[in-house]
Motif scaffolding. Structure first.
Motif: not given
Length: 569
Positions: A263-268, A278-284, A309-310
């Motif tokens: 996980s590399i953080g959350k975003t809208n 707040g339910k979108v995760e940035n994942i590598q 990926v988002m």
């Protein structure tokens, strides 16, 4: 011993004998792990796809890839298939790969109506394994065969990987539960993505029909997904799963494994349908792709890289994806740089023509930082090894240089026996090099020999849980996720326990410290290792490590490497 080296005279004789088979694409296998404990040489036809691309088609694809710095697959897609893909992006009529490890899978209809009848398995040992040649009777050793019987009992078919929930007599490694590789929040998503990739590439495990309609998960990719990739895309490929399926029209085999997810953080974000607050995760996602290139020597190409990926974690849907290659230049977008050196015929594969399939070679990345530069008058190589999952067996070094235990992969590392002849001959994939290191134990009373054996994407993607071999006192085995490493190596023509290794280590240490590179220390000592480029580890998709092959190479060629770990910036 379950592994054996071939003398130079024997190899030269074999080389002369098999050179005439090159144009007929025959294959010889020299192995080191089977139901017999003896060295074996056997002949078998090379496995080929049931519908290989024509030579003109292969040339057209490759020329286009070179001219556009992309790999393209849509030139071979029939107009009928294109219409089907246009109709729906999640229901592809495609030629999928079989997950069978047999070279020649037999359908029930071809068995003379014997479907459902359990076939008796004959245990083949001794000269029967070699084909019954009278000359090979001299190689039969009854004591060794009895020892091989015990080894087969240790690595029986019941100790192979089983489906989750079934009983197994062996220890298992649940790779998606490894917190070094997968963040807990990303674990379920990575499993779903791996399952979707498998469905895009393979037939179901219990089916062998050549053409099926695959219903890919409708919710793994958003209909409006934004996808940036260094790979060329067919016009009808709306997402990476479509392109993976289309790629099977060109490559003889494609295997993809998810190695890690962080996980590399959350975003809208607004995906065009609704706002995911707040339910979108940035994942590598880290992945490895293995390609069997459609040329006469069937090159193996291993591509490693990452995808940012988002993900809408509520709907388990990918909203955007940005791919990057580890060996794709500074920006990770140069496909030609990543594949060019891998599709060329390798000298030692040609010298030992047809002995084993071409190996998946360990990726070597150019160092990222300016500080990781070698001096102008230094003759070592410095490179980065991307994060990877390896099999890591260890033993206590009891005999030292006299026993030379570091020269061969230990018995407890193997989890299956590969059949290379007969109607049940198996397809297998090789990896190289095999890394070995000798270090003092924590109590400083003995030395431990450990191996890092690279794994194949096909094996990693087959099960969520991977098998481990049975161990005895003083032995351990595990799968280990290794982070990115910075290393320096010097070429060497011997083996890990040669006396000359000490001098090479000293030279390497002096050169890297003189150039300002910082060796990585453990208990106050630099960490050295040895790369066996003359060793190939052989894996089957459903069984794991089943054989180790050792090429003969002259000492003056300096094909192996002595290495040292360096501190990353």
């Amino acid at each position: 011993m379950p592994q054996t080296r071939l003398t130079s005279a024997a190899l030269y004789f074999l080389h002369i004998y098999v050179i005439g088979y090159f144009h007929t694409a025959s294959s010889f296998t020299i192995g080191a792990r089977s139901s017999s404990s003896l060295l074996f040489v056997e002949h078998q036809p090379t496995h080929r796809s049931s519908t290989p691309p024509s030579s003109s088609s292969s040339l057209r694809h490759f020329e286009h890839a070179l001219s556009s710095s992309r790999i393209t697959h849509d030139a071979t897609i029939s107009s009928w298939n294109r219409k089907a893909i246009r109709k729906t992006a999640t229901c592809l009529l495609a030629k999928k790969q079989s997950r069978s490890t047999l070279l020649n899978p037999v359908k029930d209809d071809d068995k003379g109506g014997t479907a459902g009848v359990k076939e008796e398995v004959e245990e083949v040992y001794g000269t029967k394994f070699f084909g019954g040649s009278a000359v090979k009777e001299e190689l039969f050793d009854e004591a060794l065969e009895e020892q091989a019987d015990k080894l087969i009992a240790l690595y029986s078919t019941n100790s192979k990987a089983t489906k989750v929930g079934e009983d197994s007599s062996s220890q298992m490694y649940s790779r998606f539960s490894d917190t070094d590789a997968f963040d807990p929040a990303c674990r379920n998503f990575a499993q779903v993505l791996q399952a979707a990739i498998n469905q895009a590439l393979y037939l179901p495990l219990d089916e062998t029909q050549e053409t099926v309609t695959a219903n890919l998960p409708n919710q793994i990719y958003s209909p409006t997904v934004e996808w940036k990739t260094p790979f060329s895309r067919a016009k009808d490929s709306k997402n990476p799963l479509d392109e993976l399926t289309n790629s099977l029209n060109f490559f003889k085999r494609v295997d993809v494994a998810i190695i890690s997810a962080k996980s590399i953080g959350k975003t809208n974000v607004n995906d065009g349908n609704n706002l995911s607050d707040g339910k979108v995760e940035n994942i590598q996602i880290r992945w490895e792709i293995s390609l069997l290139w459609p040329n006469i020597w069937e090159s193996r190409v291993l591509l490693s890289g990452t995808s940012n990926v988002m993900v809408d974690t509520e709907r388990m849907m990918i909203l955007s994806q940005n791919d990057c290659l580890d060996c794709g230049g500074k920006d990770g977008q140069d496909v030609i740089q990543a594949i060019a050196s891998q599709i060329q015929p390798r000298f030692w594969d040609l010298y030992h023509i047809g002995m084993t399939p071409s190996a998946e070679m360990m990726p070597r990345m150019n160092p990222g930082g300016s500080a990781a530069k070698k001096g102008a008058f230094s003759n070592y190589n410095v490179f980065e090894i991307p994060p990877r999952l390896v099999l890591q067996p260890t033993i206590v070094d009891e005999g030292g240089r006299d026993a030379r235990q570091a020269e061969a992969v230990p018995n407890h590392a193997f989890t299956c026996a590969i059949k290379t002849t007969g109607s049940k001959a198996q397809r297998y994939t090789t990896t190289s090099p095999v890394e070995v290191s000798i270090r003092r134990s924590l109590d400083d009373e003995s030395s431990l020999i450990s191996w890092n054996i690279p794994l194949t994407p096909e094996f990693l993607s087959y099960y969520d849980e991977l098998p481990l071999g049975d161990v005895m006192d003083g032995e351990t085995t595990k799968y280990c996720y290794q982070p990115k490493r910075l290393v320096a190596t010097l070429p060497f023509g011997g083996y890990a326990q040669d006396k000359d290794v000490s001098d090479v280590r000293k030279t390497l240490y002096e050169q890297v410290t003189r150039d300002g590179l910082k060796p990585k220390m453990s208990n106050g000592k630099p960490q050295f290792f040895f790369l066996n480029n003359d060793t190939k580890a052989c894996f089957t998709a459903d069984g794991g490590l089943g054989m180790a092959v050792y090429d003969w190479r002259p000492k003056f060629a300096k094909c192996n490497e002595v290495g040292i770990e360096l501190e990353l910036e």
